[in-house]
Structure formats: C-alpha cells, structure tokens
Design a protein around this motif. Structure first.
Motif, PDB file in Angstrom:
ATOM      1  N   ILE A  58     -18.617  -7.192   0.328  1.00  0.00           N
ATOM      2  CA  ILE A  58     -20.039  -6.852   0.311  1.00  0.00           C
ATOM      3  C   ILE A  58     -20.283  -5.895  -0.841  1.00  0.00           C
ATOM      4  N   SER A  59     -21.392  -6.062  -1.519  1.00  0.00           N
ATOM      5  CA  SER A  59     -21.683  -5.209  -2.668  1.00  0.00           C
ATOM      6  C   SER A  59     -22.152  -3.830  -2.206  1.00  0.00           C
ATOM      7  N   VAL A  60     -21.999  -2.865  -3.096  1.00  0.00           N
ATOM      8  CA  VAL A  60     -22.477  -1.510  -2.829  1.00  0.00           C
ATOM      9  C   VAL A  60     -23.973  -1.531  -2.522  1.00  0.00           C
ATOM     10  N   HIS A  61     -24.720  -2.270  -3.314  1.00  0.00           N
ATOM     11  CA  HIS A  61     -26.172  -2.361  -3.110  1.00  0.00           C
ATOM     12  C   HIS A  61     -26.503  -2.851  -1.709  1.00  0.00           C
ATOM     13  N   ASP A  62     -25.767  -3.866  -1.241  1.00  0.00           N
ATOM     14  CA  ASP A  62     -26.050  -4.427   0.077  1.00  0.00           C
ATOM     15  C   ASP A  62     -25.668  -3.465   1.197  1.00  0.00           C
ATOM     16  N   ARG A 117     -20.641  -3.659  -7.494  1.00  0.00           N
ATOM     17  CA  ARG A 117     -19.212  -3.747  -7.163  1.00  0.00           C
ATOM     18  C   ARG A 117     -19.003  -4.054  -5.688  1.00  0.00           C
ATOM     19  N   ASP A 118     -17.857  -4.663  -5.392  1.00  0.00           N
ATOM     20  CA  ASP A 118     -17.468  -4.886  -4.005  1.00  0.00           C
ATOM     21  C   ASP A 118     -17.154  -3.525  -3.384  1.00  0.00           C
ATOM     22  N   TYR A 119     -17.801  -3.238  -2.284  1.00  0.00           N
ATOM     23  CA  TYR A 119     -17.607  -1.952  -1.607  1.00  0.00           C
ATOM     24  C   TYR A 119     -16.138  -1.681  -1.316  1.00  0.00           C
ATOM     25  N   ASN A 120     -15.383  -2.726  -1.008  1.00  0.00           N
ATOM     26  CA  ASN A 120     -13.985  -2.565  -0.607  1.00  0.00           C
ATOM     27  C   ASN A 120     -13.058  -2.216  -1.768  1.00  0.00           C
ATOM     28  N   THR A 121     -13.568  -2.204  -3.001  1.00  0.00           N
ATOM     29  CA  THR A 121     -12.748  -1.810  -4.149  1.00  0.00           C
ATOM     30  C   THR A 121     -12.912  -0.324  -4.482  1.00  0.00           C
ATOM     31  N   LEU A 122     -13.753   0.368  -3.744  1.00  0.00           N
ATOM     32  CA  LEU A 122     -14.053   1.762  -4.058  1.00  0.00           C
ATOM     33  C   LEU A 122     -12.973   2.706  -3.538  1.00  0.00           C
ATOM     34  N   SER A 123     -12.890   3.863  -4.161  1.00  0.00           N
ATOM     35  CA  SER A 123     -12.035   4.928  -3.643  1.00  0.00           C
ATOM     36  C   SER A 123     -12.687   5.521  -2.396  1.00  0.00           C
ATOM     37  N   GLY A 124     -11.934   6.339  -1.665  1.00  0.00           N
ATOM     38  CA  GLY A 124     -12.483   6.961  -0.465  1.00  0.00           C
ATOM     39  C   GLY A 124     -13.705   7.803  -0.760  1.00  0.00           C
ATOM     40  N   GLY A 125     -13.660   8.565  -1.848  1.00  0.00           N
ATOM     41  CA  GLY A 125     -14.788   9.409  -2.210  1.00  0.00           C
ATOM     42  C   GLY A 125     -16.001   8.610  -2.614  1.00  0.00           C
TER      43      GLY A 125
END
Length: 256
Positions: A90-94, A131-139
């Motif tokens: 899922i994208s950050v925007h979504d 970006r795909d939310y699942n590719t983000l760092s914890g912060g």
C-alpha cells in the motif's frame, strides 16, 4: 469532554486496572506515564474505545462511549497505536488517506486529498507519498501514521472538538522528529483538539504536556500539573532515585 469512572479491567483473573476515575481537560495535552506494565496502554485503549472495560464507564461529549457507532466515533477521535504493521502492499498516500475514510463514502473529495497532502507536508513525508509503506524505516512509518491521524482530526474546531490518542508516539523517532511530533500535537490543541499520550520520556512530557498522569500497578496514582512534579513523586512511581533541576525555565529530570 472525556471522562472515565470506576474503570476496572481484568484478563484471565489478573487485574490490570483498578478503579480508575479521571476527567480530561478539553484542548489540553495530557501525558500518561509509569513503569512498564503499569496499565498505561490498556487504559488508553479503553478510553479510545478499542478495548472494553470489565466494569466502569467512559463518557465522551456527555455520551457513553459504547453508544457511538464506529463511523461516528472515528469522526471525532483518532488513535496512533504502538503497532502499525500492514501486511499488504500500500502506498504512503493511501495509508494517510485512511484517516479520511470516516468522511466520505465512495471516493475522496478534493478537500480530503488536500488535507492528506497538508498532513504529509507537516510531518515531512510528502516526498515519498508514492512509496510502498512496507519499505519504510520504523521512524518513517511512524511519521506516516502520525500524518494519517492528523488528517482524521484536521477539521477539529470549536464546533467539532476532537480527541487524539497517542500510544508511545516517539518510540522509533530520532530526537529531532520526537520534538517535531510533540510540537505538532501540542499546536493542534490550539484548534480545540485534546491530546492523550502515553509517554516514557518524562522530560518530553514536562516540555509539552499541560497535565501529567502517573500510573503504578494498574492504579492512577497522581494527576498533576507539570509545576507540581517533584523528585518524591517520580521516585514513588518509578522506584528509583532521580534529581530535578531548572534549565532555561524548563524542569529537567536526570539520574544522579
């Protein structure tokens, strides 16, 4: 606006919360603190309506919390939990748009899109909106989730007072973004938003909170203003020796 009376909570005959009664001041920042396992997050979930007390009642805007339907409640309160894993792409925007779900039926309006954009700008995550939310760092993920709950309470005003629950909101953030998140939450109090946050850092609470609530062994032991905090209270709550001093008009807690 929000109050609790005689809250008890038990799991498998283990008492987690014991006879908690309190009332939150509208438009103020409230910090709940205490040792690990003291019942802070459990109390927050009960106040937010995501957990049901074993007994007692929670009132929100002069109405029993459990009398609200899910959509109605979501229009007036938002919750940033400790756990924010999403198991599908899922994208950050979504993710941020999820905060606007209570306000539209089939598709978001331009107003909903604009609010999400402003919330992402505020938390400095707009650059990776696609970006795909699942590719983000914890912060990064924590800042995105903060954008989501801000979009949910964005239209809070005098005629539509809202409440924001934050459960350990700065746990994955570096010191810069810890203060950014706290400053943002505090600023929204000026828009008739009430903030209730579980925090571990007493110094952050002293800097930003209007009221301090301390828990120990499932009980509410102190409900005080920041200037009333002293070493005796902290030592009683945390079972350790601490010192306090004044630094540039701010009280600072440290270990000797």
């Amino acid at each position: 606006m929000l109050s609790a009376q005689g809250i008890f909570f038990s799991v498998h005959d283990k008492n987690i919360l014991h006879d908690i009664s309190l009332r939150f001041t509208p438009g103020k920042f409230h910090a709940i603190m205490g040792q690990n396992g003291s019942g802070k997050s459990t109390l927050l979930r009960i106040l937010a309506g995501s957990e049901k007390a074993s007994s007692g009642k929670v009132m929100f805007n002069d109405k029993l919390l459990h009398h609200y339907n899910e959509r109605e409640l979501a229009r007036q309160r938002a919750v940033l939990s400790q756990h924010y894993h999403i198991s599908f792409p899922i994208s950050v925007h979504d993710v941020v748009m999820m905060g606007r779900y209570p306000f539209f039926k089939n598709a978001p309006s331009q107003k909903d899109k604009d609010i999400c954009k402003q919330a992402m700008q505020l938390m400095q995550v707009l650059d990776f909106a696609d970006r795909d939310y699942n590719t983000l760092s914890g912060g990064e993920a924590q800042k995105v989730m903060m954008s989501r709950v801000l979009s949910q309470v964005w239209e809070c005003d005098e005629s539509n007072a809202c409440i924001l629950f934050l459960d350990e909101p700065v746990s994955h953030l570096d010191i810069r973004f810890q203060h950014q998140l706290m400053q943002t939450a505090k600023a929204f109090c000026n828009k008739h938003l009430t903030v209730v946050a579980v925090l571990h850092d007493v110094n952050l609470a002293l800097k930003y909170a209007d009221e301090l609530l301390f828990m120990k062994n499932g009980r509410l032991t102190y409900n005080i203003l920041p200037h009333q905090l002293n070493e005796t209270i902290l030592e009683a709550v945390f079972d350790m020796r601490v010192k306090m001093k004044q630094v540039d008009e701010t009280l600072v807690v440290y270990t000797p």
